[in-house]
Design an enzyme around this catalytic site. Structure first.
Site, PDB file in Angstrom:
ATOM      1  CG  HIS A   1       0.378  -3.186  12.909  1.00 47.23           C
ATOM      2  ND1 HIS A   1       0.259  -4.226  12.022  1.00 47.23           N
ATOM      3  CD2 HIS A   1       0.073  -2.062  12.197  1.00 47.23           C
ATOM      4  CE1 HIS A   1      -0.087  -3.766  10.834  1.00 47.23           C
ATOM      5  NE2 HIS A   1      -0.214  -2.451  10.912  1.00 47.23           N
TER       6      HIS A   1
ATOM      7  CG  HIS B   1      -4.427   0.550  11.742  1.00 48.41           C
ATOM      8  ND1 HIS B   1      -5.084  -0.071  10.718  1.00 48.41           N
ATOM      9  CD2 HIS B   1      -3.094   0.439  11.448  1.00 48.41           C
ATOM     10  CE1 HIS B   1      -4.207  -0.547   9.847  1.00 48.41           C
ATOM     11  NE2 HIS B   1      -2.983  -0.247  10.274  1.00 48.41           N
ATOM     12  CD  GLU B   2      -0.063   2.074  12.814  1.00 47.59           C
ATOM     13  OE1 GLU B   2       0.739   1.135  12.984  1.00 47.59           O
ATOM     14  OE2 GLU B   2      -0.474   2.416  11.690  1.00 47.59           O
TER      15      GLU B   2
ATOM     16  CG  HIS C   1       0.259  -9.717  14.520  1.00 42.75           C
ATOM     17  ND1 HIS C   1       0.273  -9.496  13.158  1.00 42.75           N
ATOM     18  CD2 HIS C   1       0.361 -11.054  14.666  1.00 42.75           C
ATOM     19  CE1 HIS C   1       0.372 -10.642  12.522  1.00 42.75           C
ATOM     20  NE2 HIS C   1       0.440 -11.613  13.419  1.00 42.75           N
TER      21      HIS C   1
END
Length: 714
Positions: free
Chosen positions: A506, A502-503, A509
């Site tokens: 980011h 998940h992290e 992104h």
């Protein structure tokens, strides 16, 4: 979680670049010259390290205050030059000039706020509280400046390019949200409120860090830890020794309501003690109690929103988000709450049946859920978390799982950089290379929990991407995994594996940001979009070719047997009623705190939360919210006020997008390039609802999300 590292960044699109290009001929205002004492301050100039990575070997606590003070003086002078420029307003002499102001201040702030979150100390905490209101005041001096606002409105956008038009639009909106179009009297009120809110947010964070630390459970008899692994007991002993309790065992708290150790603790009294330590950590009536801060913040936020002409803080906050209105956000939460609570009730019945079967003689409580649900999972799916953990060693999950998936889908690669200075010995640095082999970024990892680190996991930028400034991203991921005893492997749960993916979503992104301007680059997007790239990356954790590559037993070096893989996949929807209910109930608490339209509707913290949960049907006491109001750091100490729903909104996007990916060939480079082009690389340079449609060719449908959670089968 995408971390916001500065009070200025929370409230504005400005003060975000790392370069100053003021034209001193446009105003009599002079940029103040630095005095001699600043000559050795590392924030006075760009770092000479690759991609301007922070010079942690040179940065000291005493460097921040003078950099803040001088940096603010410089930026205020720069802003005055822009505001008083007699020339016709243009993109270059107004928007770009604001964007490029505050070089020194930004450089100091972005390091400072990363350190206060991940490696703080009393000196940093004192500075954080001292400057909270000061930085808020600086932001107001920019965002509430009538001359600046008038210049922004006067810019002719017809000849501008797409990014420039977007920048003008967003700056104008941001100034108006801040209150630039208010009367002088109301502006003064907003400024005062902002200053107090900034101070309160910092005080909340400081109190909560102490509450988490002081709430740790001290155990004298190792028999009370029956069920924990030898490594977990050793880690608890090491934590106790560090805290000055040698010979005992310390169970430290994470920021969530439920604590990971509850899953394995056999002693029910110990489980109850640990759960209650978590639940009551910030409501003891002592110096760590946060309730007075929460109640004051909620009232001030309502006052601020109503000064801006909005009925509630949520209405004010969501006007530039994808959801647009609180009603749209609550509609999605309601669509998830009904099937989630119904599923959680069935799960609760299964747990109670097991307790009764074992002659437990008690009704299931919150501290029992994880312990018995794990047994139910073993019974239904023959799946034992302790059987899984040996296949998930932290470094292997990272390099052969997270990095491998990124290489396969996007073509990027990683190389460890031991030569770069770091802010703590646990931190590891990597250089990132694009699919053409060219260096594109630096990436830092901080895996292990510490008493001076905020709970949870997050991503932040040390340097943000900008073609205009020739900046490439420098990114950090921070986690709170339990550090193993010396010489032992760091084995994590599958939930921890998902958090790592998940992290890193980011991070992707941020890595693929492709904009001219920092303000619309990378993760500088609406709250309810920013979690989309992170949540979709979680799907790669169970993608067959990826899982096979990283799920390797730390002792035998053998890959996870297919039978165990199948069990994990079959169990993927297990406990979804519980996990979705705890999230949606927390989001509902947040939205209700911030949807109040009259101060008379507020109640004391605990009563307010209890009433909200009852009103919306969250009546299972054994399924508490993921965050209880007194320690809901996302909304009281972070940037997610009236925005925790964003996780569910982004989940809607990610389930629908993953459905599109799997329907169109799955984990191919072609799909990776498409996702990079339309989602990861656009930042906030385009309308993001349209960007989503450009990727999938459709508006998102909730059915893939409900199916993914096991709430529907078709």
């Amino acid at each position: 979680m995408k971390n916001i590292t500065s009070a200025l960044l929370i409230s504005s699109l400005v003060v975000t670049s790392a370069c100053s290009t003021m034209n001193k001929t446009t105003s009599a205002t002079e940029i103040p010259a630095p005095d001699a004492s600043l000559a050795s301050n590392p924030f006075m100039k760009k770092s000479t390290l690759q991609y301007q990575a922070p010079e942690f070997d040179k940065i000291k606590v005493e460097h921040f205050k003078p950099a803040f003070d001088y940096g603010m003086k410089v930026q205020l002078a720069e802003i005055e030059q822009i505001a008083k420029n007699p020339d016709t307003p243009t993109f270059g002499n107004t928007i770009l000039a604001i964007e490029n102001s505050g070089e020194i201040l930004k450089r100091a702030q972005i390091v400072f706020y990363n350190l206060t979150g991940s490696n703080t100390n009393p000196e940093l905490q004192k500075l954080e509280e001292e400057y909270a209101a000061i930085f808020s005041g600086l932001s107001d001096k920019i965002l509430l400046n009538e001359q600046l606002y008038a210049r922004i409105k006067a810019i002719d956008t017809a000849p501008l390019g797409a990014e420039e038009k977007r920048m003008v639009e967003l700056y104008k909106t941001n100034f108006e949200i801040a209150g630039a179009n208010l009367s002088p009297e109301n502006k003064a009120k907003v400024k005062k409120i902002n200053e107090e809110l900034a101070t309160l947010s910092t005080q909340f964070t400081s109190r909560l860090l102490d509450a988490r630390k002081n709430g740790a459970v001290l155990i004298s008899d190792v028999k009370e830890l029956d069920g924990l692994s030898a490594d977990e007991i050793a880690a608890a002993a090491a934590d106790a020794k560090e805290a000055g309790h040698e010979g005992k065992y310390l169970l430290t708290l994470l920021n969530t309501t439920q604590q990971p150790l509850l899953q394995n603790l056999k002693n029910r009294a110990t489980r109850e003690k640990l759960f209650k330590a978590s639940w009551y950590r910030a409501e003891k009536g002592n110096a760590d109690d946060t309730r007075d801060i929460i109640e004051r913040q909620a009232r001030l936020r309502l006052q601020k929103a109503q000064l801006s002409g909005k009925k509630s803080f949520a209405e004010w906050k969501l006007q530039d988000q994808m959801a647009k209105t609180p009603e749209n956000a609550m509609k999605l939460l309601a669509q998830l709450a009904t099937p989630a609570v119904a599923t959680a009730k069935r799960e609760s019945n299964e747990i109670q049946a097991l307790i009764d079967q074992q002659n437990g003689g008690f009704k299931v409580e919150p501290w029992d859920w994880n312990f018995y649900s794990e047994q139910v999972r073993k019974a239904k799916y023959d799946l034992d978390e302790n059987e899984i953990k040996p296949y998930f060693e932290v470094s292997t999950v990272l390099e052969k799982g997270v990095f491998y998936a990124a290489e396969k889908f996007y073509g990027i690669t990683f190389k460890e950089r031991e030569d770069l200075p770091v802010y703590h010995p646990d931190v590891v640095a990597y250089e990132v290379f694009d699919n053409d082999g060219k260096s594109m970024a630096l990436y830092y990892l901080d895996f292990y929990t510490r008493s001076n680190k905020n709970g949870g996991a997050w991503m932040s930028n040390f340097v943000e991407q900008s073609h205009l400034l020739n900046q490439k991203p420098v990114i950090v991921n921070v986690f709170n995994y339990q550090k193993p005893a010396a010489g032992k492997p760091s084995l994590i749960s599958y939930d921890d594996v998902s958090t790592m993916f998940h992290e890193f979503g980011h991070t992707l992104h941020g890595l693929f940001a492709d904009q001219k301007y920092v303000s619309i680059s990378g993760t500088n997007t609406p709250r309810d979009f920013v979690e989309f790239p992170s949540q979709i990356n979680e799907f790669f954790a169970l993608e067959p070719s990826v899982l096979k590559n990283y799920a390797i037993h730390y002792q035998t070096k053998q890959p996870m047997p297919q039978a165990l893989v199948d069990k994990i996949k079959k169990a993927a929807s297990f406990n979804q009623g519980y996990s979705t209910t705890e999230l949606v109930s927390a989001a509902t608490i947040d939205m209700n705190w911030h949807s109040v339209t009259d101060e008379s509707q507020f109640k004391p913290t605990l009563e307010f939360e209890k009433n909200v949960l009852a009103k919306y049907g969250f009546n299972l006491k054994e399924v508490p919210p993921r965050y209880h109001s007194p320690y809901f750091a996302h909304i009281w100490g972070g940037g997610y006020s009236a925005g925790y729903y964003a996780y569910m909104w982004s989940d809607l996007l990610n389930a629908d997008a993953w459905d599109w990916i799997t329907t169109n060939g799955g984990m191919t480079r072609e799909n990776g390039d498409r996702f990079r082009k339309h989602i990861l690389s656009v930042g906030n340079s385009v309308d993001l609802n349209q960007a989503y449609k450009d990727f999938t060719g459709r508006t998102p449908d909730i059915k893939p999300l409900l199916k993914d959670k096991g709430f529907i089968t078709k």
